[in-house]
Enzyme design. Sequence first.
Site, short mmCIF file in Angstrom:
data_model
loop_
_atom_site.label_atom_id
_atom_site.label_comp_id
_atom_site.label_asym_id
_atom_site.label_seq_id
_atom_site.Cartn_x
_atom_site.Cartn_y
_atom_site.Cartn_z
N CYS A 44 -40.06 33.13 -5.22
CA CYS A 44 -41.48 33.33 -4.96
C CYS A 44 -41.62 34.55 -4.50
O CYS A 44 -41.00 34.94 -3.66
CB CYS A 44 -41.91 32.18 -4.11
N TYR B 42 3.14 1.70 -13.64
CA TYR B 42 3.61 2.81 -12.98
C TYR B 42 5.09 2.26 -12.40
O TYR B 42 5.73 3.02 -11.52
CB TYR B 42 2.81 3.28 -11.78
N ASP C 129 -7.00 5.98 -10.30
CA ASP C 129 -7.81 5.23 -9.68
C ASP C 129 -8.53 4.01 -10.27
O ASP C 129 -9.41 4.32 -11.15
CB ASP C 129 -8.87 6.34 -9.35
N GLU D 128 -1.84 -0.12 -13.23
CA GLU D 128 -3.20 0.21 -12.75
C GLU D 128 -4.02 -0.09 -14.13
O GLU D 128 -3.84 0.56 -15.18
CB GLU D 128 -3.29 1.69 -12.28
N SER E 81 0.81 -1.32 -0.05
CA SER E 81 -0.09 -0.08 -0.08
C SER E 81 0.91 1.09 0.08
O SER E 81 2.03 1.16 -0.05
CB SER E 81 -0.61 0.10 1.22
N CYS F 220 -46.15 33.73 1.45
CA CYS F 220 -45.78 32.29 1.33
C CYS F 220 -45.61 31.54 2.58
O CYS F 220 -44.66 31.92 3.27
CB CYS F 220 -44.80 32.21 0.20
N CYS G 288 -44.42 28.40 -7.38
CA CYS G 288 -43.98 28.13 -6.05
C CYS G 288 -44.45 26.73 -5.68
O CYS G 288 -45.82 26.35 -5.85
CB CYS G 288 -44.48 29.08 -5.05
N LYS H 94 -3.57 12.54 -1.35
CA LYS H 94 -4.87 12.37 -2.09
C LYS H 94 -5.65 13.73 -2.18
O LYS H 94 -5.51 14.62 -1.24
CB LYS H 94 -5.59 11.44 -0.95
N GLU I 250 3.89 11.11 -9.73
CA GLU I 250 3.16 10.75 -10.60
C GLU I 250 1.66 10.64 -10.18
O GLU I 250 1.33 10.60 -9.12
CB GLU I 250 3.48 9.22 -10.96
N LYS J 151 -1.68 9.59 -9.35
CA LYS J 151 -2.42 8.49 -8.75
C LYS J 151 -3.75 7.78 -9.45
O LYS J 151 -4.70 8.45 -9.33
CB LYS J 151 -2.52 8.40 -7.01
N CYS K 31 -46.85 27.67 -2.51
CA CYS K 31 -48.04 28.63 -2.67
C CYS K 31 -48.77 28.76 -3.94
O CYS K 31 -49.76 29.50 -4.37
CB CYS K 31 -47.83 29.85 -1.86
P1 AMP Z 1 -3.52 2.33 -1.53
O1 AMP Z 1 -4.35 1.34 -2.15
O2 AMP Z 1 -4.36 3.57 -1.29
O3 AMP Z 1 -2.66 1.92 -0.22
O4 AMP Z 1 -2.47 3.17 -2.65
C1 AMP Z 1 -1.64 2.26 -3.39
C2 AMP Z 1 -2.02 1.83 -4.86
O5 AMP Z 1 -2.26 3.12 -5.54
C3 AMP Z 1 -1.29 0.91 -5.45
O6 AMP Z 1 -1.61 -0.40 -5.32
C4 AMP Z 1 -1.69 1.31 -6.99
O7 AMP Z 1 -2.72 0.37 -7.30
C5 AMP Z 1 -2.19 2.63 -6.86
N1 AMP Z 1 -1.38 3.72 -7.93
C6 AMP Z 1 -2.05 4.43 -8.60
N2 AMP Z 1 -1.13 5.04 -9.35
C7 AMP Z 1 -0.08 4.79 -8.89
C8 AMP Z 1 1.33 5.16 -9.25
N3 AMP Z 1 1.67 6.23 -9.99
N4 AMP Z 1 2.34 4.60 -8.33
C9 AMP Z 1 2.16 3.86 -7.51
N5 AMP Z 1 0.74 3.38 -7.29
C10 AMP Z 1 -0.29 3.89 -8.08
ZN ZN Z 2 -44.57 30.56 -2.34
#
Ligand code: AMP
Ligand code: ZN
Length: 661
Positions: A419, A224, A119, A172, A84, A424, A401, A309, A115, A117, A404
């Site tokens: 209104c 990444y 999603d 990702e 993580s 009212c 309205c 974040k 970089e 992040k 009313c």
């Molecule tokens: P989290 O899940 O919030 O702990 O964040 C870690 C996750 O961020 C990693 O497992 C990746 O899936 C994601 N992630 C997305 N973009 C990047 C990036 N540029 N570098 C590293 N991790 C990334």
């Molecule tokens: Zn009214």
Amino acid sequence: MTEEAAREQINRLRQLIRCHDHLYYVLDDPQLSDQEYDTLYHELEALEQSYPQFASADSPTRRIGERALKASGSTIAHNPSMYSLSNSYSEQELREFVDRIRRNLEPEPVEFVAEVKLDGASVSIAWRQGRLAWAATRGDGRTGDDITTAVRTIRSLPLQLDEPVDLLVRGEVVIGRRDFLAMNEIREENGEQPFANPRNAASGTLKLLDPLTVSQRKLRLLCYSENSGVSPTQWEGLQRLEQLKLPVNPVRLLCDDTEDIIAFCQKWEEGRDTLPWEIDGVVIKVNNSRQQERLGYTSKAPRWAFAYKFKAERTSTRLLAVSLQVGRTGVVTPVAELEPVSLMGSTISRATLHNFEEITRRDLRPGCLVFVEKGGDVIPKVTGPAEATTSYNPYLVPDSCPVCETSLVRAEEEVSWRCPNLNCPAQVRERIRHFVSRHAMDLEGLGEVLVYKLVAKNLVRDYLDIYSLKAEDLQGLEGLGELSTTNLLRAIEASRSRPAHRLLFALGIRYVGITVARTLIRALGSLPAVAAASEEELVAIQDIGPRTAASLHRFFNSSAGINILQRLELSGFNLEQSAELQTKVGFFNGLKVVLTGALQRLTRDQAVEAITGQGGTVTGSVSGKTDLVIVGADPGSKYQQAVQLGIPIMSEEEFVTKLAE
Ligand code: AMP
Ligand code: ZN
């Protein structure tokens, strides 16, 4: 085996497998068990691997339509683990991370890679001697699910690299915003539940067993990191992946200055919607692999990386309906009624839509799936449709309205519809609710439901009517007994002596907030003096603008305003400036002050009154213009900002002492 024999065997296997694929997929009449099929398949794979000269794009080993993964699903061990990232929403903590890294690596210089992040769903992918070997989900970080079949369908991903290298890559899997919308549309046509957001869509798709369906889902991979342990730096690792024609996260920056990192974060927090796929932050990594090793890992995350974040989180849910709220000034505000959804730890079922134009501009239609966004302490907002809107009817702006039924009007320079009916019932009760609110007359006992009942029973027609209420009007309403009725009547009576500026604020005149009311009473001395002032006299007062002056003038010259002032003058209200408001030019005169943390000796309102009473102003946030920050217990980020900007800081003790001087 000779080369010639290998070629023959490869061709035989390919034919056999194609034949069994046909039996399995088209004729629905499998003749081999999964295991027997796998044996053939693996023999072919092994031969193709050993004799890459016979590789062929149309080999069944390269096809999307290969046999579906068995439902049991195998797992793959991650080496190294998929960690993580430590993360935070705070810029301050990001700065601390960067400083800590620099301190730990001193005297070596440190470079960082920032970089965006992505999603989506993280995956680990391996190539053996240039051929795609397997792909796995992150799972618990130590082992993940085998998703090779699904990943192979990602078109941008080479099944065969130009060089016969062993390679381990992390990336990702995402779905572009547009593809996501189109995909949800198809799901709905098929009567399936739409996905909440692109991230769920991506990870849901990876778990599908049928590669054909997966291949229709437009998955994209953005790598990444290069994890084979051969790249001296993160940056060069990414360049190497690009050389090998892998798709790499393109939004990145190599830098050594903290301010460049912060600027990158800010740029993409603002510009996140300009990218075709969703991002939820910025990852900052130490560039040099040797330095990364020196810093090491905690049990969960690398010490050399940090995720900043973005403040807003979003998800999607259904817009069930648009309801209407009529405010005390008659402004009709549309409110989104949402299918309850959880966002940043709270359940959201309503969100303001601000005005009708916004509904049209964002193309929000009742019934439609919409994106909902919420920042740290920001109220939730609906940002746009999360699916194609064409199958829903556009929202029709009401012309009367909802309470009313008077036709709505719109002033030229305004976006809001109002209104115009002063009587009212919705406006009456909102005006009363404002009148009794905490900073106004502070009548806690007159709760929302009670006010609604009193208005509905026609017992009060405006806020001053509450002073004519009798015990028999109240008793029995909302469970009010004899004692609580007496107490409430007594509290109502007592509120006549509230300071004049609070009474002025309570009247609910547009643009007259508590601060403006205080300024007016302080400048002119009494409420009747404010009422009698001309527009010119009003704008001459510091901090009073023409809009506020016009609004005051309009109110006190309307029949309703004249009537209210007469009644106030006749019935024992406190209309004169109170002693506490008289400016004693004290220590805080002319200072811009910010309060943070919990004060122990006085309430926040009292503190504000005291500071403004000495001619100071209190503002909500720390900036370069702030003169002083007063700090109570458990101060928030404002305290840190003050320290950073070098703004003088004062404890509550010193504050109380200064006030007494
Ligand atoms: P989290 O899940 O919030 O702990 O964040 C870690 C996750 O961020 C990693 O497992 C990746 O899936 C994601 N992630 C997305 N973009 C990047 C990036 N540029 N570098 C590293 N991790 C990334
Ligand atoms: Zn009214």
